[in-house]
Design a protein around this motif. Structure first.
Motif, PDB file in Angstrom:
ATOM      1  N   UNK A  87       0.828  -1.206   0.000  1.00  0.00           N
ATOM      2  CA  UNK A  87       0.000   0.000   0.000  1.00  0.00           C
ATOM      3  C   UNK A  87       0.864   1.258   0.000  1.00  0.00           C
ATOM      4  N   UNK A  88       1.968   1.237   0.740  1.00  0.00           N
ATOM      5  CA  UNK A  88       2.882   2.379   0.750  1.00  0.00           C
ATOM      6  C   UNK A  88       3.446   2.643  -0.645  1.00  0.00           C
ATOM      7  N   UNK A  89       3.775   1.576  -1.357  1.00  0.00           N
ATOM      8  CA  UNK A  89       4.314   1.732  -2.711  1.00  0.00           C
ATOM      9  C   UNK A  89       3.297   2.386  -3.633  1.00  0.00           C
ATOM     10  N   UNK A  90       2.042   1.992  -3.501  1.00  0.00           N
ATOM     11  CA  UNK A  90       0.986   2.576  -4.329  1.00  0.00           C
ATOM     12  C   UNK A  90       0.705   4.007  -3.882  1.00  0.00           C
ATOM     13  N   UNK A  91       0.707   4.229  -2.570  1.00  0.00           N
ATOM     14  CA  UNK A  91       0.451   5.578  -2.054  1.00  0.00           C
ATOM     15  C   UNK A  91       1.532   6.564  -2.497  1.00  0.00           C
ATOM     16  N   UNK A  92       2.750   6.091  -2.643  1.00  0.00           N
ATOM     17  CA  UNK A  92       3.823   6.970  -3.142  1.00  0.00           C
ATOM     18  C   UNK A  92       3.468   7.520  -4.516  1.00  0.00           C
ATOM     19  N   UNK A  93       2.959   6.658  -5.369  1.00  0.00           N
ATOM     20  CA  UNK A  93       2.571   7.092  -6.712  1.00  0.00           C
ATOM     21  C   UNK A  93       1.379   8.025  -6.660  1.00  0.00           C
ATOM     22  N   UNK A  94       0.424   7.724  -5.777  1.00  0.00           N
ATOM     23  CA  UNK A  94      -0.750   8.596  -5.644  1.00  0.00           C
ATOM     24  C   UNK A  94      -0.347   9.964  -5.128  1.00  0.00           C
ATOM     25  N   UNK A  95       0.529   9.989  -4.140  1.00  0.00           N
ATOM     26  CA  UNK A  95       0.978  11.248  -3.550  1.00  0.00           C
ATOM     27  C   UNK A  95       1.717  12.098  -4.568  1.00  0.00           C
ATOM     28  N   UNK A  96       2.387  11.461  -5.514  1.00  0.00           N
ATOM     29  CA  UNK A  96       3.124  12.181  -6.560  1.00  0.00           C
ATOM     30  C   UNK A  96       2.220  12.611  -7.712  1.00  0.00           C
ATOM     31  N   UNK A  97       0.916  12.334  -7.605  1.00  0.00           N
ATOM     32  CA  UNK A  97      -0.018  12.728  -8.643  1.00  0.00           C
ATOM     33  C   UNK A  97       0.003  11.852  -9.873  1.00  0.00           C
ATOM     34  N   UNK A 100      -4.349   9.250 -11.608  1.00  0.00           N
ATOM     35  CA  UNK A 100      -5.502  10.135 -11.800  1.00  0.00           C
ATOM     36  C   UNK A 100      -6.827   9.420 -11.539  1.00  0.00           C
ATOM     37  N   UNK A 101      -7.808  10.188 -11.069  1.00  0.00           N
ATOM     38  CA  UNK A 101      -9.167   9.663 -10.838  1.00  0.00           C
ATOM     39  C   UNK A 101      -9.111   8.324 -10.112  1.00  0.00           C
ATOM     40  N   UNK A 102      -8.479   8.336  -8.950  1.00  0.00           N
ATOM     41  CA  UNK A 102      -8.216   7.094  -8.226  1.00  0.00           C
ATOM     42  C   UNK A 102      -9.484   6.570  -7.548  1.00  0.00           C
ATOM     43  N   UNK A 103      -9.810   5.313  -7.840  1.00  0.00           N
ATOM     44  CA  UNK A 103     -10.916   4.605  -7.187  1.00  0.00           C
ATOM     45  C   UNK A 103     -10.309   3.531  -6.294  1.00  0.00           C
ATOM     46  N   UNK A 128      -6.133   9.874  -0.943  1.00  0.00           N
ATOM     47  CA  UNK A 128      -5.884  10.209  -2.349  1.00  0.00           C
ATOM     48  C   UNK A 128      -7.022   9.761  -3.261  1.00  0.00           C
ATOM     49  N   UNK A 129      -8.059   9.158  -2.681  1.00  0.00           N
ATOM     50  CA  UNK A 129      -9.118   8.561  -3.487  1.00  0.00           C
ATOM     51  C   UNK A 129     -10.132   9.608  -3.930  1.00  0.00           C
ATOM     52  N   UNK A 130     -10.471   9.567  -5.213  1.00  0.00           N
ATOM     53  CA  UNK A 130     -11.623  10.331  -5.680  1.00  0.00           C
ATOM     54  C   UNK A 130     -12.908   9.615  -5.275  1.00  0.00           C
ATOM     55  N   UNK A 163     -12.994  11.597   6.597  1.00  0.00           N
ATOM     56  CA  UNK A 163     -11.628  11.186   6.863  1.00  0.00           C
ATOM     57  C   UNK A 163     -10.695  11.210   5.679  1.00  0.00           C
ATOM     58  N   UNK A 164     -11.166  11.635   4.501  1.00  0.00           N
ATOM     59  CA  UNK A 164     -10.213  11.702   3.402  1.00  0.00           C
ATOM     60  C   UNK A 164     -10.729  11.619   1.992  1.00  0.00           C
ATOM     61  N   UNK A 165     -11.413  10.514   1.591  1.00  0.00           N
ATOM     62  CA  UNK A 165     -11.819  10.393   0.186  1.00  0.00           C
ATOM     63  C   UNK A 165     -12.785  11.499  -0.213  1.00  0.00           C
TER      64      UNK A 165
END
Length: 262
Positions: A87-97, A100-103, A128-130, A163-165
């Motif tokens: 999850x951290x590996x995926x979150x790194x990519x999400x945090x870097x933008x 897109x349009x993350x579900x 980071x979730x839309x 809480x975030x999304x």
């Protein structure tokens, strides 16, 4: 015309009804070019999950870099992440933008009851979730409160949005709602109940994966979230209806992703 590209980040389902396989079927059925990043390999069929092998986080990063470095991905969904490190590996990519349009489909427990993930892994991605699409059991795990009625679904969806999304859909396929299947969508536009006739069938393996993948396709096309969610619910209802009399496997069978029985 070049098709839009969508991406699924999830586990492999050897039975083909859920996970990466289901996502790619939905992407193809709804007209996008599907790419994939595999987070885990599972041994499973319609009767249950027999084994799970999470992939190393660096392998997940390598797949992400390969896909995102070559394709113009329009929308992304996540399914089974398996471990907090993945999850951290995926979150790194999400945090870097880069996603897109993350579900985020917070896959925590398979239909068979086999645990496929941990809540702390999903929580890393929610900011980071839309759109996040927990079912009632997953919403309960993420909020720490029971989610067994439509009223509790509303409370959970609103708590998770806080809480975030940007948007949360709590899916109610397991809630008895007088012959209806009721999902709850919460976001900055308020809270909405989406209703459809309940499809009487045991063949519902991969319903959550297919729903979130269909939302991803519509977001890639530029639909606003409420329109995307409504279209995805209609698609899944048709897919459940098409497969209700199938005899694929001895357990909970897959959906009719391609409308073969229409």
């Amino acid at each position: 015309m070049t098709p839009r590209t969508t991406l699924t980040i999830a586990g492999s389902d050897s039975g083909g009804g859920a996970g990466i396989q289901a996502d790619l079927k939905v992407f193809a059925a709804l007209g996008t070019y599907g790419t994939s990043v595999i987070t885990a390999v599972t041994a499973q069929n319609t009767r249950g999950v027999d084994a799970v092998l999470p992939l190393p986080p660096q392998t997940v990063r390598d797949q992400l870099d390969s896909v995102l470095g070559d394709f113009a991905v329009r929308a992304v969904k996540t399914g089974m992440l398996g471990t907090p490190a993945v999850a951290d590996a995926v979150a790194e990519a999400a945090r870097a933008g880069r996603l897109p349009h993350l579900v985020v489909d917070p896959v925590l427990v398979a239909t068979s009851g086999h645990r496929l993930g941990v809540a702390t892994a999903v929580e890393r991605l929610l900011p980071y979730a839309e759109v996040a699409t927990p079912n009632c059991a997953e919403a309960a795990a993420l909020t720490g409160r029971p989610v067994t009625t439509v009223e509790e679904m509303v409370a959970a969806a609103e708590a998770l949005v806080a809480g975030g999304p940007a948007h949360v859909v709590v899916t109610g396929g397991d809630v008895d709602a007088a012959g209806e299947s009721v999902d709850v969508l919460a976001g900055d536009g308020g809270t909405t109940l989406l209703r459809a006739p309940r499809v009487p069938t045991r063949h519902n393996h991969g319903t959550g994966c297919s729903f979130s993948a269909a939302i991803t396709v519509r977001l890639a096309a530029g639909d606003p979230v409420p329109v995307a969610v409504a279209a995805a619910k209609e698609y899944v209802t048709r897919a459940l209806t098409g497969a209700r009399d199938w005899e694929l496997g001895a357990g909970r069978g897959p959906l009719d992703h391609f409308g073969w029985s229409a």
